[in-house]
Design an enzyme around this catalytic site. Structure first.
Site, PDB file in Angstrom:
ATOM      1  N   SER A  82      41.546  45.047  15.624  1.00  0.00           N
ATOM      2  CA  SER A  82      42.910  45.331  15.924  1.00  0.00           C
ATOM      3  C   SER A  82      43.536  43.927  16.450  1.00  0.00           C
ATOM      4  CB  SER A  82      43.348  46.357  16.869  1.00  0.00           C
ATOM      5  OG  SER A  82      43.071  47.612  16.311  1.00  0.00           O
ATOM      6  N   LYS A 246      45.406  41.203  23.612  1.00  0.00           N
ATOM      7  CA  LYS A 246      45.483  42.279  22.731  1.00  0.00           C
ATOM      8  C   LYS A 246      43.945  42.537  22.587  1.00  0.00           C
ATOM      9  CE  LYS A 246      46.371  45.219  19.745  1.00  0.00           C
ATOM     10  NZ  LYS A 246      45.193  45.857  19.971  1.00  0.00           N
ATOM     11  N   THR A 247      43.556  43.746  22.600  1.00  0.00           N
ATOM     12  CA  THR A 247      42.237  44.189  22.360  1.00  0.00           C
ATOM     13  C   THR A 247      41.999  44.537  20.914  1.00  0.00           C
ATOM     14  OG1 THR A 247      42.606  46.559  22.990  1.00  0.00           O
ATOM     15  CG2 THR A 247      41.991  45.120  24.678  1.00  0.00           C
ATOM     16  N   GLY A 248      40.552  44.918  20.631  1.00  0.00           N
ATOM     17  CA  GLY A 248      40.263  45.403  19.377  1.00  0.00           C
ATOM     18  C   GLY A 248      38.806  45.975  19.506  1.00  0.00           C
TER      19      GLY A 248
END
Length: 299
Positions: A82, A246-248
């Site tokens: 993501s 932002k994470t993924g």
């Protein structure tokens, strides 16, 4: 499809990628440990963490201004997951940011568009969302349907690849849509990036206005209020700080986090932590990212 090009100079890539440990060691004390001994220690501790968790870790940390940096497996490929949503939103703001009517006009979607891990859009009735709502849901809550709808507005995954290339990141590619882009099969280069590329891109977008001042402002606004990193980078940081990240996450236990960290009296620090494993049954271990953050940034 929107076309991207010329939004950043080659100097952005050079500044983010050429700082050596020797040059880093000459910098004054700040957001990142600067001595060769510190770099050796961090590398040793990351290797120990990899052995203890059976997770491969990639790190790129770089300070704004003096460009002091620390890199660990930073040129290796990792599943992007993501993290692409920042690039998609940034590309859309660059292209349409000043079109107020566009950002306020709802975009309809159907049940067929809703994919898993879409906590925001799956609850919307009627099924419509403005581009503003899509970007907010995609970045702050990592909503997968919102990410796909952003991609649809751009013309498809290839637009993210082109946008990254326009900013100097030539090893970042998006090939598929949610949720398939999170498959993270070892050796598959689709939907991958490197810590070097993400550090370059996030620095360029959040700190250097490479996609325009409005894109930088909007991305900061969304990412400073992310709701998904409490067990990752934020768990490894001690207040006071502000973090736009932002994470993924994906299959094979992939957990990522990347963003820009501001702390009082210190230069902004772009920090990228990407992971991968070779095990299909691996579970996502958020503590790997939290501990890597402690190792690199300090407690």
């Amino acid at each position: 499809m929107l076309a991207f090009g010329g939004a950043a100079t080659a100097g952005i890539a050079a500044a983010a990628l050429t700082t050596s440990p020797a040059r880093a060691a000459s910098g004054r004390s700040g957001s990142l440990a600067t001595s060769a001994a510190d770099h050796d220690r961090m590398s040793r501790e990351l290797r120990s963490l990899e052995r203890a968790t059976s997770v491969t870790i990639g790190v790129h940390a770089v300070t704004q201004g003096e460009r002091r940096s620390f890199r660990y497996r930073a040129a290796d490929r990792f599943p992007m997951c993501s993290l692409f949503k920042v690039l998609a939103a940034g590309a859309l703001v660059q292209a349409r940011g000043y079109d107020e009517a566009y950002w306020a006009t709802p975009i309809p979607f159907t049940d067929a568009d809703v994919v898993r891990d879409s906590a925001v859009l799956a609850t919307l009735q009627p099924q419509q969302a403005t581009p503003e709502q899509l970007a907010d849901a995609a970045i702050r809550f990592s909503d997968n349907t919102a990410g796909n709808l952003l991609l649809r507005e751009l013309g498809g995954p290839g637009a993210v690849t082109a946008f990254a290339a326009s900013l100097g990141a030539g090893r970042t590619r998006l090939d598929r849509w949610e949720p398939e882009l999170n498959d993270a099969v070892p050796g598959d280069v689709r939907d991958t990036t490197t810590p070097d590329d993400i550090a370059l891109l996030y620095s360029a977008l959040l700190l250097e206005d490479a996609a325009g001042v409005l894109a930088s402002s909007r991305l900061r606004e969304w990412m400073l209020r992310t709701a998904t990193s409490g067990a990752r980078m934020r768990a490894g940081l001690t207040p006071p700080y502000e973090l736009a990240d932002k994470t993924g996450g994906g299959e094979y236990g992939v957990v990522n986090d990347a963003g820009v960290l501001w702390r009082p009296g210190r230069e902004p620090l772009t920090l990228v932590i990407l992971t991968r494993t070779d095990r299909a049954d691996a579970v996502r271990n958020n503590e790997v990212v939290a501990e890597a953050t402690r190792i690199v940034v300090g407690r």
